[in-house]
Motif scaffolding. Structure first.
Motif, mmCIF file in Angstrom:
data_model
loop_
_atom_site.group_PDB
_atom_site.id
_atom_site.type_symbol
_atom_site.label_atom_id
_atom_site.label_comp_id
_atom_site.label_asym_id
_atom_site.label_seq_id
_atom_site.Cartn_x
_atom_site.Cartn_y
_atom_site.Cartn_z
ATOM 1 N N SER A 54 0.806 -1.172 -0.184
ATOM 2 C CA SER A 54 -0.134 -0.031 0.091
ATOM 3 C C SER A 54 0.993 1.229 -0.009
ATOM 4 O O SER A 54 0.486 2.308 -0.645
ATOM 5 C CB SER A 54 -0.974 -0.009 1.360
ATOM 6 O OG SER A 54 -0.170 -0.074 2.416
ATOM 7 N N LEU A 55 1.942 1.234 0.511
ATOM 8 C CA LEU A 55 2.813 2.402 0.802
ATOM 9 C C LEU A 55 3.606 2.771 -0.565
ATOM 10 O O LEU A 55 3.548 3.748 -1.201
ATOM 11 C CB LEU A 55 3.773 2.181 1.538
ATOM 12 C CG LEU A 55 3.670 2.434 3.202
ATOM 13 C CD1 LEU A 55 4.817 1.917 4.171
ATOM 14 C CD2 LEU A 55 3.174 3.710 3.426
ATOM 15 N N MET A 58 0.601 4.047 -2.898
ATOM 16 C CA MET A 58 0.377 5.511 -2.711
ATOM 17 C C MET A 58 1.558 6.433 -3.232
ATOM 18 O O MET A 58 1.334 7.475 -3.666
ATOM 19 C CB MET A 58 0.327 5.592 -1.123
ATOM 20 C CG MET A 58 -0.981 5.162 -0.479
ATOM 21 S SD MET A 58 -1.223 5.205 1.432
ATOM 22 C CE MET A 58 0.052 6.161 1.943
ATOM 23 N N HIS A 62 0.897 8.944 -6.104
ATOM 24 C CA HIS A 62 1.287 10.589 -5.825
ATOM 25 C C HIS A 62 2.199 10.878 -6.855
ATOM 26 O O HIS A 62 2.120 11.965 -7.574
ATOM 27 C CB HIS A 62 2.031 10.526 -4.460
ATOM 28 C CG HIS A 62 2.563 11.889 -4.098
ATOM 29 N ND1 HIS A 62 3.934 12.260 -4.339
ATOM 30 C CD2 HIS A 62 2.192 13.015 -3.577
ATOM 31 C CE1 HIS A 62 4.156 13.393 -4.239
ATOM 32 N NE2 HIS A 62 3.223 14.051 -3.646
#
Length: 67
Positions: A54-55, A58, A62
């Motif tokens: 998930s990091l 993201m 971004h």
């Protein structure tokens, strides 16, 4: 077998019991080997991989939409 050495050096005694490397019958038999898929199915590892994934997701979103 005993090896005498100079004064202050330890002597070595090897007995037959120390050289016996056969497996005893009391050892539990292995049912089946556990490989990589077993390790990947463990909950703590799955949680860790989900957080890292998930990091990364993201960070990728971004970079795509905000930069």
């Amino acid at each position: 077998m005993r090896l005498d050495r100079a004064e202050g050096a330890p002597c070595v005694i090897i007995r037959r019991e120390m050289l016996d490397t056969t497996q005893s019958e009391a050892a539990p038999p292995k049912d089946e080997p556990r490989g990589c898929l077993f390790a990947l199915s463990q909950p703590p590892l799955m949680i860790f991989l989900a957080v890292i994934g998930s990091l990364l997701l993201m960070a990728a979103l971004h970079d795509l939409f905000l930069l």
